[in-house]
Design an enzyme around this catalytic site. Sequence first.
Site, PDB file in Angstrom:
ATOM      1  N   ARG A 292       0.854  -1.186   0.000  1.00 16.69           N
ATOM      2  CA  ARG A 292       0.000   0.000   0.000  1.00 16.69           C
ATOM      3  C   ARG A 292       0.890   1.235   0.000  1.00 16.69           C
ATOM      4  NH1 ARG A 292      -1.447   2.575   4.570  1.00 16.69           N
ATOM      5  NH2 ARG A 292      -1.431   0.739   5.893  1.00 16.69           N
ATOM      6  N   HIS A 296      -3.846   4.093   4.721  1.00 18.69           N
ATOM      7  CA  HIS A 296      -4.917   3.096   4.768  1.00 18.69           C
ATOM      8  C   HIS A 296      -6.225   3.718   4.300  1.00 18.69           C
ATOM      9  CE1 HIS A 296      -7.325  -0.262   6.151  1.00 18.69           C
ATOM     10  NE2 HIS A 296      -8.081   0.571   6.836  1.00 18.69           N
ATOM     11  N   TYR A 305       3.892   5.154  11.538  1.00 19.01           N
ATOM     12  CA  TYR A 305       4.176   3.755  11.854  1.00 19.01           C
ATOM     13  C   TYR A 305       5.059   3.038  10.831  1.00 19.01           C
ATOM     14  CZ  TYR A 305       0.079   3.181   8.772  1.00 19.01           C
ATOM     15  OH  TYR A 305      -0.810   3.251   7.725  1.00 19.01           O
TER      16      TYR A 305
END
Length: 398
Positions: A292, A296, A305
């Site tokens: 990705r 998200h 993160y």
Amino acid sequence: MSSPEQWTHPEPDAAPAATAAKPTAEQVIAGLRATDEGGADLVQLLTPEGERVQHPDFDIDITPEELRGLYRDMVLIRRVDREANALQRKGQLGIWVPLLGQEAAQIGAGRAMRQTDMAFPSYREHGIAWTRGINPTELLGIFRGTDQGTWDPVEKRFHPYTIVIGNQVLNAAGYAMGQKFDGKVGDDEGEATMCFFGDGATSQGDVHEGFVWAAVYDAPLVFFCQNNQWAISEPTERQSRLPLYQRARGYGFPGIRVDGNDVLATLAVTKWALDECRHGNGPILIEAFTYRMDAHTTSDDPTRYRLSDELEMWKLKDPIERVKVYLVRQQWADHEFFESVEADADKLGEELREFCTNMPDPPAERIFSNVYAEGSPVLDAQRDEFLDYVSGFAGGEH
């Protein structure tokens, strides 16, 4: 096979048998992610450098016209994704779920399906929707909060988006069982179902229940897991101690890992899996190993993160660029072709922006429609009370 005598317990003073060493954290991460290559079992037909390679079990003959079509699909759906992402930032959509980086996984899988096959998406399958003939404008109402998708799922053979993580797997398992019970599998003309979900969804109970039911009933169902490495902010190694495709073994059906950034490999593996299912050979799990490239959703901040180095590494594996390089090397496409695709993308982006910015707000009574087949005195009273309340505001419009 060992004999019964070998099953006896050791003598009390015998030394305990050596136990297998527990894998280190580094070994677990290497097996799960293997971000440099995807692991030894990865099926790949087109390398990140745009070189065509062969695979002993999964290969595919592709014509120049077909590959140009796949390239065009990926470019156009990426433009849809980027435009919708920008529209959300401008306040035109409440949220958007980016597709960036997963174009090959979805276009390859979607183009492998026949018209009679059925697809069950989660909420990121914009590329699958494209291959099922759904206009991207029909996706916008979901993320604007004005509808739940306006297409006919029976006509398009594409179920509405599912927001509840993993729930579509149960729906797909039930549908595929119906295909089996109705005698729609068993030969070349058989039907199959494909269900799409992410790596994070594999930790949901609904997914495992779907695996069980599909396995027990030999349902013609391809489980297509897009492992984009991050379940929101949780990496794959926090989800499983085995590569995800190996989980299929525990349920008694095959699992395979394909390079999800390779549209040719994804197309080949998915065609094979769907064919196995429509011939009555039960379910199959495909793990499309991809990444990705964006957040998200538009409410997520991936910089909190994951490292930028990881992102930069995956940029070198871009699914669109490797096809473009191969097309050029084979002299299957020229500058005029690439310009025409960009022009088509620009036109599609403009249509999407115009549609979104001019979308009307639904009338207030819309919230009471399409819920029950028939009205009821209680519901009618609630509707009338609500509309009377709304009419008291400025404008007095419903």
